[in-house]
Design a protein around this motif. Structure first.
Motif, PDB file in Angstrom:
ATOM      1  N   PRO A 217       0.833  -1.202   0.000  1.00 25.53           N
ATOM      2  CA  PRO A 217       0.000   0.000   0.000  1.00 25.53           C
ATOM      3  C   PRO A 217       0.868   1.251   0.000  1.00 25.53           C
ATOM      4  N   ARG A 218       0.264   2.350  -0.396  1.00 21.63           N
ATOM      5  CA  ARG A 218       0.990   3.614  -0.434  1.00 21.63           C
ATOM      6  C   ARG A 218       1.228   4.102   0.988  1.00 21.63           C
ATOM      7  N   ARG A 219       2.495   4.268   1.346  1.00 23.53           N
ATOM      8  CA  ARG A 219       2.841   4.718   2.692  1.00 23.53           C
ATOM      9  C   ARG A 219       3.873   5.841   2.604  1.00 23.53           C
ATOM     10  N   GLY A 220       4.023   6.553   3.715  1.00 22.53           N
ATOM     11  CA  GLY A 220       5.084   7.539   3.801  1.00 22.53           C
ATOM     12  C   GLY A 220       6.445   6.855   3.856  1.00 22.53           C
ATOM     13  N   ARG A 221       7.476   7.613   3.554  1.00 19.92           N
ATOM     14  CA  ARG A 221       8.832   7.070   3.560  1.00 19.92           C
ATOM     15  C   ARG A 221       9.819   8.227   3.694  1.00 19.92           C
ATOM     16  N   VAL A 222      11.089   7.890   3.940  1.00 20.71           N
ATOM     17  CA  VAL A 222      12.148   8.889   3.940  1.00 20.71           C
ATOM     18  C   VAL A 222      12.809   8.877   2.569  1.00 20.71           C
ATOM     19  N   SER A 223      12.793  10.018   1.900  1.00 17.74           N
ATOM     20  CA  SER A 223      13.442  10.155   0.593  1.00 17.74           C
ATOM     21  C   SER A 223      14.864  10.671   0.806  1.00 17.74           C
ATOM     22  N   ARG A 224      15.831   9.946   0.258  1.00 18.90           N
ATOM     23  CA  ARG A 224      17.241  10.315   0.411  1.00 18.90           C
ATOM     24  C   ARG A 224      17.757  10.814  -0.937  1.00 18.90           C
ATOM     25  N   LYS A 239       1.861  10.571   2.567  1.00 18.29           N
ATOM     26  CA  LYS A 239       0.975  10.415   1.417  1.00 18.29           C
ATOM     27  C   LYS A 239      -0.456  10.311   1.926  1.00 18.29           C
ATOM     28  N   LEU A 240      -1.274  11.264   1.529  1.00 18.34           N
ATOM     29  CA  LEU A 240      -2.623  11.397   2.059  1.00 18.34           C
ATOM     30  C   LEU A 240      -3.639  11.295   0.931  1.00 18.34           C
ATOM     31  N   SER A 241      -4.640  10.438   1.102  1.00 14.22           N
ATOM     32  CA  SER A 241      -5.699  10.318   0.110  1.00 14.22           C
ATOM     33  C   SER A 241      -6.557  11.582   0.132  1.00 14.22           C
ATOM     34  N   VAL A 242      -6.963  12.039  -1.047  1.00 13.71           N
ATOM     35  CA  VAL A 242      -7.785  13.240  -1.166  1.00 13.71           C
ATOM     36  C   VAL A 242      -9.239  12.810  -1.269  1.00 13.71           C
ATOM     37  N   ASP A 243     -10.021  13.125  -0.248  1.00 15.13           N
ATOM     38  CA  ASP A 243     -11.429  12.734  -0.230  1.00 15.13           C
ATOM     39  C   ASP A 243     -12.195  13.386  -1.382  1.00 15.13           C
ATOM     40  N   GLY A 244     -13.175  12.642  -1.881  1.00 20.48           N
ATOM     41  CA  GLY A 244     -14.037  13.188  -2.916  1.00 20.48           C
ATOM     42  C   GLY A 244     -13.436  13.191  -4.301  1.00 20.48           C
ATOM     43  N   THR A 245     -12.324  12.477  -4.491  1.00 21.48           N
ATOM     44  CA  THR A 245     -11.682  12.411  -5.804  1.00 21.48           C
ATOM     45  C   THR A 245     -11.513  10.949  -6.199  1.00 21.48           C
ATOM     46  N   ASP A 246     -11.186  10.735  -7.455  1.00 20.52           N
ATOM     47  CA  ASP A 246     -10.997   9.386  -7.972  1.00 20.52           C
ATOM     48  C   ASP A 246      -9.553   8.946  -7.781  1.00 20.52           C
ATOM     49  N   LEU A 250      -2.217  13.266  -2.100  1.00 26.12           N
ATOM     50  CA  LEU A 250      -1.380  14.422  -1.786  1.00 26.12           C
ATOM     51  C   LEU A 250      -0.102  13.924  -1.131  1.00 26.12           C
ATOM     52  N   VAL A 251       1.045  14.284  -1.687  1.00 25.73           N
ATOM     53  CA  VAL A 251       2.347  13.899  -1.142  1.00 25.73           C
ATOM     54  C   VAL A 251       3.023  15.153  -0.603  1.00 25.73           C
ATOM     55  N   VAL A 252       3.394  15.126   0.672  1.00 27.98           N
ATOM     56  CA  VAL A 252       3.995  16.281   1.336  1.00 27.98           C
ATOM     57  C   VAL A 252       5.332  15.871   1.945  1.00 27.98           C
ATOM     58  N   PHE A 253       6.363  16.684   1.715  1.00 28.08           N
ATOM     59  CA  PHE A 253       7.692  16.431   2.264  1.00 28.08           C
ATOM     60  C   PHE A 253       7.957  17.382   3.427  1.00 28.08           C
ATOM     61  N   GLN A 254       8.744  16.900   4.384  1.00 23.62           N
ATOM     62  CA  GLN A 254       9.191  17.750   5.476  1.00 23.62           C
ATOM     63  C   GLN A 254      10.552  17.263   5.957  1.00 23.62           C
ATOM     64  N   ALA A 255      11.325  18.196   6.465  1.00 25.78           N
ATOM     65  CA  ALA A 255      12.614  17.863   7.068  1.00 25.78           C
ATOM     66  C   ALA A 255      12.477  17.897   8.578  1.00 25.78           C
ATOM     67  N   GLU A 256      13.287  17.103   9.248  1.00 27.12           N
ATOM     68  CA  GLU A 256      13.272  17.120  10.712  1.00 27.12           C
ATOM     69  C   GLU A 256      13.685  18.497  11.213  1.00 27.12           C
ATOM     70  N   PRO A 257      12.889  19.105  12.078  1.00 26.91           N
ATOM     71  CA  PRO A 257      13.210  20.458  12.555  1.00 26.91           C
ATOM     72  C   PRO A 257      14.607  20.525  13.162  1.00 26.91           C
ATOM     73  N   GLY A 258      15.342  21.571  12.812  1.00 27.79           N
ATOM     74  CA  GLY A 258      16.677  21.794  13.355  1.00 27.79           C
ATOM     75  C   GLY A 258      17.766  20.962  12.717  1.00 27.79           C
ATOM     76  N   SER A 259      17.410  20.118  11.754  1.00 32.53           N
ATOM     77  CA  SER A 259      18.402  19.243  11.124  1.00 32.53           C
ATOM     78  C   SER A 259      19.119  19.952   9.977  1.00 32.53           C
ATOM     79  N   ARG A 260      20.222  19.345   9.535  1.00 32.03           N
ATOM     80  CA  ARG A 260      20.933  19.873   8.379  1.00 32.03           C
ATOM     81  C   ARG A 260      20.044  19.854   7.141  1.00 32.03           C
ATOM     82  N   SER A 261      19.206  18.845   7.031  1.00 35.91           N
ATOM     83  CA  SER A 261      18.292  18.777   5.893  1.00 35.91           C
ATOM     84  C   SER A 261      17.308  19.939   5.914  1.00 35.91           C
ATOM     85  N   ALA A 262      16.868  20.352   7.110  1.00 33.87           N
ATOM     86  CA  ALA A 262      15.966  21.498   7.202  1.00 33.87           C
ATOM     87  C   ALA A 262      16.660  22.767   6.727  1.00 33.87           C
TER      88      ALA A 262
END
Length: 291
Positions: A217-224, A239-246, A250-262
């Motif tokens: 199934p579609r799940r979140g993951r860490v992209s390197r 990865k979030l399903s959008v209600d009311g659509t076929d 919605l895929v949203v990325f975030q970095a760990e707060p305070g990290s070098r990636s942020a």
């Protein structure tokens, strides 16, 4: 793809992945087929060899859930793959009449939402991994995050994507398993068939992974990523399903707060060009027609 016997195709592929010694049978010797023989699966599942043969050949399409669970145990299927197996047996072939051409449109409110996230790359895709909308920061991560690009095709066929992704092997394996999981028994879907056919012809890795019949199934993951402008950056994707659509996601990325990636994501945001018309609320609602 087998357009008439998805259940049998799945059973044959997964049977070939199980070594005899993994299920307590003697290995070695001359075996004409990889993995388990049909009669071995039947014996271990407690059903007759003839009945199992009918399942693989598509001559019996109404097995009980108990029988399928027993077979799943022999094949070493996890919960997701077992649910997929049960679903294949429950799905019924359609009437043969294909649906008319449909359009998919991202809600304007969702486009405004992702455009208002200056520190979170985000995009919207359909079940075939066509990108339908993206904000500016997502496009800064990779130009393939933009409307009109098929993301699975890009990952397998665009050399720049392989250079970008340090986890390319894992990503491609997951992408194929998610696509097959979403397809279920709908092997006659023309859009899916075209995509699988193209990638099977052009990518040996896709062809190999598709033949394994793994599902996930579609799940979140860490992209390197190794970004050409900011270097190595690790981002959590949700990865979030959008209600009311076929089937939009919605895929949203975030970095760990305070990290070098942020820090690097902030730098990338400052380097990003102003939003293109494709990423604005008007342009993001590009219609993708299902063939």
């Amino acid at each position: 793809m087998d357009r008439t016997n998805a259940l049998g195709e799945f059973l044959r592929a997964r049977r070939a992945l199980v070594r005899p010694e993994e299920v307590g049978l003697p290995g070695g010797g001359l075996r004409r087929v990889p993995g388990l023989r049909r009669e071995e699966v039947a014996m271990l599942a407690g059903i007759s060899a003839d009945y199992y043969l009918r399942l693989e050949q598509g001559r019996d399409r109404n097995p009980s859930v108990q029988v399928l669970q027993a077979i799943a145990g022999v094949l070493g299927l996890d919960a997701d793959a077992t649910a997929h197996l049960v679903g294949l047996a429950q799905d019924r072939p359609g009437s043969g009449v294909r649906p008319g051409r449909r359009t998919q449109q991202v809600p304007a409110s969702l486009c405004r939402l992702i455009d208002g996230w200056p520190r979170n790359p985000a995009y919207v895709q359909n079940r075939y991994t066509d990108c339908l909308a993206a904000n500016a920061l997502a496009t800064a991560l990779t130009p393939n995050y933009r409307p009109g690009v098929n993301l699975l095709r890009a990952v397998f066929l665009d050399p720049a994507e392989r250079e970008l992704r340090r986890d390319w092997e894992d990503l491609t394996e997951e992408g194929v398993a998610v696509l097959r999981s979403g397809a279920g028994a709908d092997a006659d879907d023309p859009r899916l068939r075209d995509l699988v056919g193209e990638l099977s012809l052009r990518s040996e890795r896709f062809r190999t992974l598709w033949a394994r019949h793994e599902v996930r199934p579609r799940r979140g993951r860490v992209s390197r990523l190794t970004h050409p402008q900011v270097g190595e950056i690790d981002l959590q994707s949700d990865k979030l399903s959008v209600d009311g659509t076929d089937g939009l996601t919605l895929v949203v990325f975030q970095a760990e707060p305070g990290s070098r990636s942020a820090e690097l994501l902030d730098i990338l945001g400052s380097l990003a060009a102003p939003p293109s018309e494709q990423a604005r609320p008007g342009g993001a609602q590009e219609r993708i027609e299902e063939q």
